[in-house]
Scaffold this motif. Sequence first.
Motif, PDB file in Angstrom:
ATOM      1  N   ALA A 228      56.283  57.057  41.465  1.00 53.91           N
ATOM      2  CA  ALA A 228      55.529  58.042  40.696  1.00 53.91           C
ATOM      3  C   ALA A 228      56.269  58.348  39.410  1.00 53.91           C
ATOM      4  N   GLY A 229      55.550  58.599  38.352  1.00 57.16           N
ATOM      5  CA  GLY A 229      56.155  58.803  37.045  1.00 57.16           C
ATOM      6  C   GLY A 229      56.908  60.106  36.946  1.00 57.16           C
ATOM      7  N   ALA A 230      57.863  60.147  36.018  1.00 58.65           N
ATOM      8  CA  ALA A 230      58.656  61.356  35.790  1.00 58.65           C
ATOM      9  C   ALA A 230      58.243  62.015  34.488  1.00 58.65           C
ATOM     10  N   GLN A 231      56.975  61.844  34.126  1.00 55.38           N
ATOM     11  CA  GLN A 231      56.508  62.386  32.863  1.00 55.38           C
ATOM     12  C   GLN A 231      56.297  63.895  32.983  1.00 55.38           C
ATOM     13  N   GLY A 232      56.375  64.564  31.868  1.00 54.21           N
ATOM     14  CA  GLY A 232      56.039  65.973  31.812  1.00 54.21           C
ATOM     15  C   GLY A 232      57.075  66.907  32.380  1.00 54.21           C
ATOM     16  N   ARG A 233      58.270  66.425  32.684  1.00 53.17           N
ATOM     17  CA  ARG A 233      59.304  67.311  33.193  1.00 53.17           C
ATOM     18  C   ARG A 233      59.845  68.167  32.054  1.00 53.17           C
ATOM     19  N   ALA A 234      60.069  69.444  32.340  1.00 56.68           N
ATOM     20  CA  ALA A 234      60.520  70.378  31.317  1.00 56.68           C
ATOM     21  C   ALA A 234      62.041  70.410  31.250  1.00 56.68           C
ATOM     22  N   PRO A 235      62.604  70.784  30.092  1.00 58.40           N
ATOM     23  CA  PRO A 235      64.056  71.006  30.042  1.00 58.40           C
ATOM     24  C   PRO A 235      64.462  72.093  31.029  1.00 58.40           C
ATOM     25  N   ASP A 236      65.681  72.004  31.542  1.00 53.24           N
ATOM     26  CA  ASP A 236      66.199  73.026  32.443  1.00 53.24           C
ATOM     27  C   ASP A 236      66.756  74.188  31.625  1.00 53.24           C
ATOM     28  N   PRO A 237      66.343  75.411  31.921  1.00 52.23           N
ATOM     29  CA  PRO A 237      66.963  76.547  31.226  1.00 52.23           C
ATOM     30  C   PRO A 237      68.418  76.704  31.655  1.00 52.23           C
ATOM     31  N   LEU A 238      69.264  77.094  30.715  1.00 54.19           N
ATOM     32  CA  LEU A 238      70.676  77.341  31.012  1.00 54.19           C
ATOM     33  C   LEU A 238      71.005  78.764  30.587  1.00 54.19           C
TER      34      LEU A 238
ATOM     35  N   SER B 274      73.455  75.666  38.568  1.00 54.61           N
ATOM     36  CA  SER B 274      72.922  74.922  39.710  1.00 54.61           C
ATOM     37  C   SER B 274      73.068  75.770  40.972  1.00 54.61           C
ATOM     38  N   SER B 275      72.772  75.174  42.123  1.00 55.52           N
ATOM     39  CA  SER B 275      72.845  75.906  43.387  1.00 55.52           C
ATOM     40  C   SER B 275      74.242  75.891  43.986  1.00 55.52           C
ATOM     41  N   LEU B 276      75.181  75.219  43.338  1.00 56.80           N
ATOM     42  CA  LEU B 276      76.529  75.074  43.880  1.00 56.80           C
ATOM     43  C   LEU B 276      77.491  76.081  43.255  1.00 56.80           C
ATOM     44  N   ALA B 277      78.522  76.427  44.001  1.00 59.95           N
ATOM     45  CA  ALA B 277      79.641  77.141  43.401  1.00 59.95           C
ATOM     46  C   ALA B 277      80.260  76.250  42.332  1.00 59.95           C
TER      47      ALA B 277
ATOM     48  N   ASP C 110      69.141  71.487  39.756  1.00 65.50           N
ATOM     49  CA  ASP C 110      68.213  72.086  40.720  1.00 65.50           C
ATOM     50  C   ASP C 110      66.950  72.588  40.043  1.00 65.50           C
ATOM     51  N   GLY C 111      66.639  72.005  38.904  1.00 66.69           N
ATOM     52  CA  GLY C 111      65.407  72.328  38.202  1.00 66.69           C
ATOM     53  C   GLY C 111      64.391  71.225  38.387  1.00 66.69           C
ATOM     54  N   ASN C 112      63.213  71.438  37.814  1.00 67.51           N
ATOM     55  CA  ASN C 112      62.131  70.460  37.887  1.00 67.51           C
ATOM     56  C   ASN C 112      61.787  70.093  39.329  1.00 67.51           C
ATOM     57  N   LEU C 113      61.683  71.099  40.183  1.00 69.32           N
ATOM     58  CA  LEU C 113      61.229  70.845  41.551  1.00 69.32           C
ATOM     59  C   LEU C 113      59.817  70.281  41.500  1.00 69.32           C
ATOM     60  N   HIS C 114      59.632  69.147  42.121  1.00 69.87           N
ATOM     61  CA  HIS C 114      58.314  68.529  42.098  1.00 69.87           C
ATOM     62  C   HIS C 114      58.136  67.658  43.326  1.00 69.87           C
ATOM     63  N   THR C 115      56.897  67.312  43.601  1.00 70.33           N
ATOM     64  CA  THR C 115      56.575  66.416  44.705  1.00 70.33           C
ATOM     65  C   THR C 115      56.013  65.118  44.153  1.00 70.33           C
ATOM     66  N   GLU C 116      56.266  64.057  44.885  1.00 70.85           N
ATOM     67  CA  GLU C 116      55.726  62.753  44.523  1.00 70.85           C
ATOM     68  C   GLU C 116      55.065  62.149  45.761  1.00 70.85           C
ATOM     69  N   THR C 117      53.833  61.697  45.607  1.00 70.11           N
ATOM     70  CA  THR C 117      53.091  61.094  46.708  1.00 70.11           C
ATOM     71  C   THR C 117      52.980  59.597  46.481  1.00 70.11           C
ATOM     72  N   VAL C 118      53.437  58.825  47.463  1.00 66.49           N
ATOM     73  CA  VAL C 118      53.416  57.371  47.379  1.00 66.49           C
ATOM     74  C   VAL C 118      52.705  56.826  48.610  1.00 66.49           C
ATOM     75  N   PRO C 119      51.557  56.160  48.458  1.00 64.85           N
ATOM     76  CA  PRO C 119      50.908  55.539  49.615  1.00 64.85           C
ATOM     77  C   PRO C 119      51.658  54.273  50.032  1.00 64.85           C
ATOM     78  N   VAL C 120      51.910  54.145  51.322  1.00 68.43           N
ATOM     79  CA  VAL C 120      52.675  53.026  51.858  1.00 68.43           C
ATOM     80  C   VAL C 120      51.852  52.335  52.943  1.00 68.43           C
ATOM     81  N   ALA C 121      51.621  51.033  52.791  1.00 67.35           N
ATOM     82  CA  ALA C 121      50.885  50.264  53.787  1.00 67.35           C
ATOM     83  C   ALA C 121      51.824  49.858  54.921  1.00 67.35           C
ATOM     84  N   VAL C 122      51.415  50.119  56.155  1.00 62.71           N
ATOM     85  CA  VAL C 122      52.225  49.822  57.328  1.00 62.71           C
ATOM     86  C   VAL C 122      51.494  48.790  58.194  1.00 62.71           C
ATOM     87  N   GLN C 123      52.122  47.661  58.415  1.00 68.72           N
ATOM     88  CA  GLN C 123      51.605  46.631  59.318  1.00 68.72           C
ATOM     89  C   GLN C 123      52.298  46.788  60.669  1.00 68.72           C
TER      90      GLN C 123
END
Length: 300
Positions: free
Chosen positions: A16-26, A66-69, A280-293
Amino acid sequence: MLIALLSGLALAVAPAGAQGRAPDPLGVTASSTAGVVTSAPGCPSGPLTEGRLLTGSTSLPPGAFSSLASQLSVSLPFRIGGIQVGLSGSEAQVALANARGTLTLALSSGDCTTPGSLVYDGTTVSGGGNWTVVPDATPANAYRGASGSGTFTLNSDVTPTGTGKSWSLSLSGSVTLPQPQVAVTQRAYWGGIGNYLTRTLSVEYRIRNTGPGDAFNVKLLDALPTGSGITRLGPVPQTVGAIRSGATAAVVVRYRVCGLVVLGCRFTANTQTSLTDALDGNLHTETVPVAVQVPVTPVP
């Protein structure tokens, strides 16, 4: 064809493409009472003939960067003359570091020719200026390839050389990181005669990060089959963790499939993953259809 059916292997790469991701605020604010001031060269000419170098570091709690110390370190060579102060971006740096890597910023507020908005009252330098990301291409650094800019404000005791100097720094702006993206392949197998007889199929989904940026907080949210006669047993969701650029992680989901007839049994699973970048920015989901034989025999 027979080999593919027997092994249960099938390629279903569909990034899935990574288009349209916004800059991370700092936005980071830090302070310390353990700074160190040493003498430093002043400007070779002009009014800013005195130099003071502030160095120091302080811990940042999870969520600040980020989410880390993390750790924030400063190395700020001030050029001072009267109440005027210059801070050159080619030398003044702030490093934000954690287990993922280091993001380095260059701070600037004027120079030897034209002092900036910082002022000196005989004890303290205060005011603000601008920062930009220092380029870094180190492969192991999750913040490699970053760009960005913003503003800073600081207040620092720069009285002549000594330790235990107090300083505070606030950073605001945005950072753009190379982004991760997902491709998925699969390997279907029975895992034994018992599973074959009960038609309990295991599908190993291999999640590959094909993007230039590292992926963090990766989860397989679902792998829902389409069509009739296929039941997803799970488990979903599953936590995967981090996947570096070019690396692959595997998770297994089980299905009840096919009924009596195995030959020719196949289905498509819509794999859904969620992930973030190294900040830890740009949280997004990606859907990939996978054919299973579905494999014909119970052997691996």
